[in-house]
Scaffold this active site. Structure first.
Site, PDB file in Angstrom:
ATOM      1  N   LYS A 192      32.442  47.971   7.874  1.00 29.69           N
ATOM      2  CA  LYS A 192      31.624  46.848   6.212  1.00 29.69           C
ATOM      3  C   LYS A 192      31.780  45.031   6.838  1.00 29.69           C
ATOM      4  CE  LYS A 192      34.735  44.706   4.190  1.00 29.69           C
ATOM      5  NZ  LYS A 192      34.025  43.771   2.912  1.00 29.69           N
ATOM      6  N   GLU A 195      31.427  40.399   2.026  1.00 28.52           N
ATOM      7  CA  GLU A 195      31.052  40.837   1.264  1.00 28.52           C
ATOM      8  C   GLU A 195      29.627  39.288   0.724  1.00 28.52           C
ATOM      9  OE1 GLU A 195      34.728  39.277  -0.156  1.00 28.52           O
ATOM     10  OE2 GLU A 195      33.839  40.787   0.944  1.00 28.52           O
ATOM     11  N   GLY A 245      39.573  38.200  11.421  1.00 30.36           N
ATOM     12  CA  GLY A 245      39.150  37.953   9.981  1.00 30.36           C
ATOM     13  C   GLY A 245      40.439  36.455   9.900  1.00 30.36           C
ATOM     14  N   GLY A 250      44.678  40.286   8.472  1.00 29.01           N
ATOM     15  CA  GLY A 250      44.655  40.774   9.725  1.00 29.01           C
ATOM     16  C   GLY A 250      46.626  42.028   9.946  1.00 29.01           C
ATOM     17  N   GLU A 267      41.369  40.563  16.002  1.00 34.91           N
ATOM     18  CA  GLU A 267      40.874  38.989  16.292  1.00 34.91           C
ATOM     19  C   GLU A 267      40.993  38.174  15.351  1.00 34.91           C
ATOM     20  OE1 GLU A 267      39.465  35.533  16.440  1.00 34.91           O
ATOM     21  OE2 GLU A 267      37.744  36.454  16.491  1.00 34.91           O
ATOM     22  N   CYS A 301      36.951  30.301  14.564  1.00 30.20           N
ATOM     23  CA  CYS A 301      38.216  30.810  14.777  1.00 30.20           C
ATOM     24  C   CYS A 301      38.723  30.402  16.342  1.00 30.20           C
ATOM     25  CB  CYS A 301      38.603  32.663  14.793  1.00 30.20           C
ATOM     26  SG  CYS A 301      37.333  33.503  15.905  1.00 30.20           S
ATOM     27  N   GLU A 401      45.459  27.035   9.667  1.00 32.53           N
ATOM     28  CA  GLU A 401      44.478  26.921  10.780  1.00 32.53           C
ATOM     29  C   GLU A 401      43.732  26.215   8.902  1.00 32.53           C
ATOM     30  OE1 GLU A 401      41.061  30.285  12.178  1.00 32.53           O
ATOM     31  OE2 GLU A 401      41.586  31.093  10.357  1.00 32.53           O
TER      32      GLU A 401
END
Length: 508
Positions: A192, A195, A245, A250, A267, A301, A401
């Site tokens: 997947k 989107e 992501g 996660g 990750e 990231c 982040e």
């Protein structure tokens, strides 16, 4: 006159027709049963880039069932390493042949610069070739030291059906850090993509079919995290989930997968420090810091989003970074000269700006930037290159982040203080150290909590070296020989030689 280096519209964003994306299920391209679709407009140019089928539970169930059947049938899972490698190499060649086409769609969907996109597609092809080499060299172990009558074997077998969920910031590169390793191991997969950037993954599906991959081995489902990603994470027929992501998502995937105790590889985010000591080459450090924070508009990231610099050189280093920041070409992603493109969405742009405004309100000093930026001829969303000094460890901009072109500057006096700041964040993806002393670099590298440490450089990468984080930056590793180990189960076989087993029950 602006204080930044802007690249205006090149006028080359015309799209003859939107890319049409459909689901790949059991070897065939399919629309959604209810006919629903979703669209993606370019964050930089505003044009309609793609229109994709929108999956629901039915399409996701069908894709998972196809992957399960294909794995259990053994057409791929029990194939030879040679056959797997041959197909992966064909895919790499097809990626090279379509590099320009893939790169252009990725630029329009994500807003990243065209030169960067090309380099990522080239790097992806290299990863497919590296995974092909692993497919041919994969092996278990044998133990012939267990006695004259015993032989022990350790087999490495594919884990089974793998759900692969990928993000929008490096859509083609990150799927290529997962899928070829899963295939090299003999797994079957359901993929997947985000989107926001679905189309290049669909192109990859086309290449897999052209290369001759058996039906059902790779299935692609287009849609949102709910219900597609959630079902891929919790389904009993799925043996493993690998996700790249945000840390929040996660954690949600881990919770969803816990019901079946399936393996989860993550990750996730990073708040990656670069620690600069007084004996560092400041010109080299300043250039690498500038690259590290603005690469992919900071939507990375591995972004070098905070520097921890010794007090004696802080003013000098910050002034160099500010000067270089003014010279970084921001603007039209389709212009070859552009190094930094658009921000992915309005909501994300607002989030970035919020971090900067909150830091300024808390007493930090915005040395450069700190707001939205208009690029001549483009309707899209761009954010100024931003440097924030006077940051303290308690500020959100120092701990969380930001995922944008924003650099936070903290200072230190001693090695212990620098390490405390570096390790103080919840994340542990990567870190860097700048010093002419190998002793300083080694001590820092051994004590910092990070999955990757760069010394006197930033964000170099090789297919041979593993990548992944500690703490809230995730679990598991991608790339390197560890990349294929993630998709393998270990099985012990104990073989008695001849009729040598001693009877447990005495004979009459």
């Amino acid at each position: 006159m602006t204080e930044f280096t802007l690249i205006p519209s090149a006028g080359t964003a015309a799209v003859d027709a939107p890319f049409t994306g459909r689901h790949l299920i059991d070897g065939t391209w399919q629309d959604s049963a209810d006919g629903r679709t979703f669209e993606r407009r370019s964050p930089s140019h505003g044009v309609l880039v793609s229109r994709s089928a929108l999956a629901g539970a039915d399409e996701t169930e069908a894709a998972i069932a196809a992957a399960r059947r294909a794995f259990d049938a053994g057409c791929w899972s029990r194939s030879s390493g040679k056959d797997r490698a041959t197909l992966l190499l064909k895919v790499a060649d097809l990626i090279d042949a379509r590099r320009e086409e893939i790169a252009r769609i990725e630029v329009l969907e994500s807003g990243k610069p065209i030169a960067q996109a090309r380099a990522e597609i080239e790097g992806a092809a290299d990863i497919w070739r590296y995974a092909a080499a692993l497919a041919r060299t994969l092996h278990g172990d044998s133990h012939n030291s267990l006695g004259a009558d015993m032989l022990g074997l350790v087999l490495k077998e594919p884990i089974g059906v793998v759900s692969i969920i990928t993000p929008w910031n490096f859509p083609f590169l990150i799927v290529s850090q997962k899928l070829p390793f899963a295939l090299a191991a003999g797994c079957t997969c359901v993929v997947k993509p985000s989107e926001l950037t679905p189309s290049t993954t669909v192109m990859l599906g086309e290449m897999l079919i052209e290369a001759g991959l058996p039906a059902g081995v790779v299935n692609i489902v287009l849609g949102y995290g709910d219900p597609v990603g959630a079902l891929m994470s919790e389904h009993t027929a799925v043996d493993m989930v690998t996700f790249t992501g945000s840390t929040g998502v996660g954690k949600a995937i881990t919770a969803a997968a816990s019901g079946t105790l399936k393996k989860v590889a993550l990750e996730l985010g990073g708040k990656n420090p670069q620690v600069v000591f007084p004996d560092a080459d400041l010109d080299q450090a300043a250039d690498a810091i500038t690259f590290g924070v603005y690469f992919n508009a900071g939507e990375c990231c591995n972004s070098g989003s905070r520097i921890i610099v010794h007090e004696d050189i802080a003013r000098d280093l910050v002034s160099r970074v500010v000067e270089l920041s003014r010279r970084v070409p921001f603007g039209d992603p389709l212009d070859e000269a552009t190094k930094v493109g658009a921000i992915i969405s309005d909501a994300h742009q607002a989030k970035i700006d919020g971090y900067v405004k909150d830091a300024a309100s808390a007493g930090a000093e915005v040395q450069l930037g700190g707001g939205e930026m208009e690029v001549p001829g483009l309707p899209g969303r761009f954010y100024q290159p931003t440097v924030v000094s006077g940051v303290t460890p308690d500020m959100a901009i120092a701990r969380e982040e930001v995922f944008g072109p924003v650099l936070s500057v903290l200072t230190f006096r001693t090695m212990d203080e620098a390490l405390a700041l570096a390790n103080g964040a919840a994340y542990g993806l990567s870190a860097g150290v700048w010093s002419d002393s190998v002793h300083t670099c080694l001590e820092f590298s051994r004590r910092v909590q990070a999955g990757t440490v760069w010394t006197n450089t930033w964000m170099d990468g090789f297919a041979e070296l593993p990548f992944g984080g500690v703490k809230e930056s995730g679990s598991g590793r991608e790339l390197g020989r560890y990349g294929i180990e993630e998709f393998l189960e270990v099985k012990t076989v104990q073989m008695r030689i001849g009729r040598t087993r001693q009877a447990w029950v005495a004979a009459d």
